[in-house]
Design an enzyme around this catalytic site. Structure first.
Site, PDB file in Angstrom:
ATOM      1  CD  GLU A   1       2.586  14.007   0.275  1.00 20.25           C
ATOM      2  OE1 GLU A   1       2.907  13.700   1.441  1.00 20.25           O
ATOM      3  OE2 GLU A   1       1.445  13.784  -0.202  1.00 20.25           O
TER       4      GLU A   1
ATOM      5  CG  ASP B   1       5.148   9.353   7.673  1.00 17.34           C
ATOM      6  OD1 ASP B   1       6.165  10.041   7.848  1.00 17.34           O
ATOM      7  OD2 ASP B   1       4.007   9.821   7.765  1.00 17.34           O
TER       8      ASP B   1
END
Length: 431
Positions: free
Chosen positions: A394, A165
């Protein structure tokens, strides 16, 4: 974590805990819906203990494919106010709400891998046949709507499509996206994770401007490309697409579907040839191209290493391996998501420096296929050492191994199962 058996047991427990029946959430709270490439890669982990459930994960995603072939990056199966932007912001008008953009098309690779190593051959053939045309339609959609001049490479129209992102790669092209006129919003991600690890507010404003622009055009894929001020040809994204096309072609041949095989083989071949235009000998990797300016983006990220996942020339794979070794001199754990020598590198901020196991998995797979097994094994060892030290985060700080972002993360658990199985089988490219 202690031994291999403990890691396997705990990884399976994470995947079961995040299972919502027909789909798996990346992690509770932070990401409460079904994400596209998360889901596909999670299916690889599920296949180690429940083959039918792995197939269902991919089937559920493709059940929400759009009529034009696009597979959205989020499917909002159940209401939740824990994530922004939710379905009311996207406004796509789907029967089951979805986002209006896509994500790295790893499904072709995943479906072939599930098929080839399946224990239940009858189940695998039935499931693969049912998915074959859907994955092919998605591939066709990319080249129809994201490669309008037939260059052989597709463009991203939003940073979120990349799966990376807030990569440094997007800084320059994203700077031309306005921030004025963005509707008021409240972020949810910073309520679940350290704001210092997440994209900045300015980046988020530009993300939302693009979303609003596309929504104003009714999510019409025939109009979005030329209407977007952000058009980036990402070598990593294209490498995933090329690999998936090649793998879907092999799968189609095995199933006797020669038309699908020929179409995807041609796409992969054209993509590999065009990818050479993104190579930078000075950087020892591929670079993004800003399609608006026509210039290469000088940013040494993991996206430029990912082409090793596709069948790039061996001399390119060797240079990528040397680049990874050079980066490895500055960090403890491979592979950082950005060059540690770049002043823009941030070891704990999302895609600007941390290690992600899903990217490591693809890089290791490609390196091993190219004969760079020693570096591939280093990448695998680093990945498993991070899990052993910091659990299924993550992502991770490449120097300290500090867990960042969400915890008990599905695709990290899935990749741990994949990498352990590859090690146990004596091969980094499990059949």
């Amino acid at each position: 974590m202690s031994g291999r058996d403990d890691v396997v047991a705990q990884a399976e427990e994470v995947l079961r805990a995040n299972d919502r029946g027909g789909y798996t959430v990346p992690t509770a709270g932070l990401y409460p819906f079904q994400w596209n490439w998360d889901s596909c890669l999670t299916a690889l982990g599920q296949s180690h203990f429940d083959e039918e459930r792995a197939w269902r994960e991919v089937e559920t995603l493709f059940a929400h494919q759009w009529e034009d072939g696009m597979v959205p990056h989020i499917v909002f199966h159940e209401p939740s106010d824990g994530y922004f932007p939710g379905p009311e912001v996207w406004g796509t008008g789907r029967p089951t709400p979805t986002s209006g953009i896509t994500q790295p098309p790893v499904a072709g690779f995943v479906v072939r891998r599930l098929f080839e190593r399946a224990r239940d051959r009858g189940l695998a053939e039935a499931k693969a046949r049912a998915l074959l045309g859907k994955v092919d339609a998605w591939h066709a959609w990319f080249y129809r709507h994201r490669d309008p001049r037939g260059e052989g490479l597709v463009a991203l129209l939003h940073p979120w499509e990349s799966g990376r992102d807030n990569s440094v790669d997007w800084d320059e092209p994203l700077a031309r996206v306005p921030t004025e006129g963005v509707e008021p919003y409240t972020r949810r991600d910073t309520q679940h994770a350290d704001p210092a690890h997440r994209p900045t507010k300015e980046q988020y404003d530009r993300y939302l401007w693009l979303l609003q622009r596309f929504r104003s055009l009714g999510w019409d894929a025939t109009r979005l490309h030329d209407a977007s001020p952000f058009q980036v040809v990402d070598p990593g994204f294209n490498a995933v697409l090329i690999r998936s096309c090649a793998d879907l072609a092999d799968l189609a041949e095995a199933l006797g579907e020669t038309g699908v095989a020929e179409a995807n083989r041609a796409r992969a071949s054209a993509g590999l040839a065009a990818l050479e235009g993104l190579w930078s000998e000075a950087h020892g990797q591929y670079l993004c191209r800003d399609r608006v300016s026509g210039e290469l983006v000088v940013s040494s990220s993991v996206g430029g290493l990912l082409p090793v996942f596709a069948a790039v020339p061996r001399e390119r794979a060797a240079r990528i391996a040397r680049t990874i070794e050079r980066w490895g001199e500055r960090v403890t754990y491979l592979v950082p998501s950005h060059d540690p020598d770049d002043p823009r590198y941030e070891p704990q901020r999302y895609w600007r420096g941390p290690v992600w196991l899903v990217v490591n998995y693809m890089i290791a797979d490609g390196l091993a296929r190219a004969g760079e097994r020693e570096v591939a094994e280093r990448v695998v060892s680093s990945s498993l050492a991070l899990v052993a030290r910091s659990g299924f985060a993550e992502y991770y700080d490449p120097v300290t191994a500090a867990p960042c972002g969400g915890r008990r993360f599905s695709w990290t658990a899935a990749m741990a199962l994949e990498l352990l199985a590859a090690q146990r089988g004596g091969a980094l490219t499990p059949a």
